[in-house]
Design a protein around this motif. Structure first.
Motif, PDB file in Angstrom:
ATOM      1  N   GLY A 190     -13.435   0.936   0.827  1.00  0.00           N
ATOM      2  CA  GLY A 190     -12.833   3.254   0.641  1.00  0.00           C
ATOM      3  C   GLY A 190     -11.224   2.776   1.216  1.00  0.00           C
ATOM      4  N   CYS A 191     -10.816   1.804   1.425  1.00  0.00           N
ATOM      5  CA  CYS A 191      -8.999   1.902   1.927  1.00  0.00           C
ATOM      6  C   CYS A 191      -8.253   1.077   0.276  1.00  0.00           C
ATOM      7  N   SER A 192      -7.563   2.361  -0.435  1.00  0.00           N
ATOM      8  CA  SER A 192      -6.882   1.746  -1.496  1.00  0.00           C
ATOM      9  C   SER A 192      -5.484   0.393  -0.750  1.00  0.00           C
ATOM     10  N   LYS A 193      -4.650   0.350  -2.106  1.00  0.00           N
ATOM     11  CA  LYS A 193      -4.318  -0.300  -1.267  1.00  0.00           C
ATOM     12  C   LYS A 193      -3.371   0.547  -0.848  1.00  0.00           C
ATOM     13  N   ARG A 194      -2.548   2.089  -1.553  1.00  0.00           N
ATOM     14  CA  ARG A 194      -2.154   2.195  -1.597  1.00  0.00           C
ATOM     15  C   ARG A 194      -2.138   3.470   0.274  1.00  0.00           C
ATOM     16  N   ALA A 195      -3.185   3.250   0.343  1.00  0.00           N
ATOM     17  CA  ALA A 195      -4.061   3.720   1.852  1.00  0.00           C
ATOM     18  C   ALA A 195      -3.059   2.517   3.127  1.00  0.00           C
ATOM     19  N   ARG A 196      -3.241   1.268   3.027  1.00  0.00           N
ATOM     20  CA  ARG A 196      -3.210   0.357   3.429  1.00  0.00           C
ATOM     21  C   ARG A 196      -1.304   0.258   3.741  1.00  0.00           C
ATOM     22  N   THR A 197      -0.389   0.578   2.685  1.00  0.00           N
ATOM     23  CA  THR A 197       0.693   0.281   2.624  1.00  0.00           C
ATOM     24  C   THR A 197       1.098   1.716   2.947  1.00  0.00           C
ATOM     25  N   ALA A 198       0.475   2.447   3.182  1.00  0.00           N
ATOM     26  CA  ALA A 198       0.588   4.091   3.351  1.00  0.00           C
ATOM     27  C   ALA A 198       0.939   4.026   5.087  1.00  0.00           C
ATOM     28  N   ARG A 199      -0.020   2.645   6.179  1.00  0.00           N
ATOM     29  CA  ARG A 199      -0.526   2.790   7.584  1.00  0.00           C
ATOM     30  C   ARG A 199       0.741   3.102   7.598  1.00  0.00           C
ATOM     31  N   PRO A 200       2.149   1.847   7.874  1.00  0.00           N
ATOM     32  CA  PRO A 200       2.714   2.309   9.156  1.00  0.00           C
ATOM     33  C   PRO A 200       3.844   3.504   8.982  1.00  0.00           C
ATOM     34  N   ALA A 201       3.235   4.079   7.985  1.00  0.00           N
ATOM     35  CA  ALA A 201       4.301   5.888   8.011  1.00  0.00           C
ATOM     36  C   ALA A 201       3.261   6.410   8.316  1.00  0.00           C
ATOM     37  N   VAL A 202       2.353   6.222   8.379  1.00  0.00           N
ATOM     38  CA  VAL A 202       1.275   7.171   9.044  1.00  0.00           C
ATOM     39  C   VAL A 202       1.140   7.646  10.235  1.00  0.00           C
ATOM     40  N   GLU A 203       1.276   5.888  11.300  1.00  0.00           N
ATOM     41  CA  GLU A 203       1.918   5.763  12.376  1.00  0.00           C
ATOM     42  C   GLU A 203       2.755   6.079  12.848  1.00  0.00           C
ATOM     43  N   PHE A 204       3.670   5.801  12.371  1.00  0.00           N
ATOM     44  CA  PHE A 204       5.015   6.447  12.686  1.00  0.00           C
ATOM     45  C   PHE A 204       5.139   7.780  13.281  1.00  0.00           C
TER      46      PHE A 204
END
Length: 132
Positions: A18-32
């Motif tokens: 359930g984890c797309s490439k976009r979601a993995r890429t956006a992880r640092p932004a979400v954490e910030f």
């Protein structure tokens, strides 16, 4: 029976369900952002970032920061600015985009989101194709 391809098995193991490439890429932004608003990152990841609610929030943020939405007049003005001040010294699309975003900040304009498939070499900032 075919022998298993070790490369495919490794790639399959690395992917989270359930984890797309976009979601993995956006992880640092979400954490910030989660740290900024002091909520767990998991709450932001499950948030629906589409629809009216998000548009309402974006309008509130623009108003608070003194920005406005991108308009056709802004596109014309920014295109002229890029042609007169940037194009003669810079041809790399990524650097032209950096200059465009800097000008948007100066003019207090919320930049338009990038569109899939549109490249800096084939499109002007206003979305019109370049004349050849």
């Amino acid at each position: 029976m075919r022998p298993a391809d070790p490369g495919r098995a490794t790639a399959r193991r690395r992917r989270r369900p359930g984890c797309s490439k976009r979601a993995r890429t956006a992880r640092p932004a979400v954490e910030f952002v989660a740290r900024q608003v002091q909520v767990p990152a998991s709450e932001l990841e499950s948030y629906d970032w589409t629809g009216r609610r998000v548009e309402y929030y974006r309008a509130q943020i623009r108003g608070h920061l003194g920005f406005r939405e991108w308009s056709v007049a802004d596109a014309e003005k920014l295109t002229t600015y890029l042609a007169e001040h940037v194009a003669h010294k810079e041809r790399r699309p990524e650097q032209v985009r950096v200059e465009l975003l800097a000008r948007c900040r100066t003019e207090s304009i919320e930049p338009r989101p990038r569109r899939a498939g549109a490249t800096g070499s084939s499109r002007l900032p206003c979305g019109r194709p370049r004349s050849r």
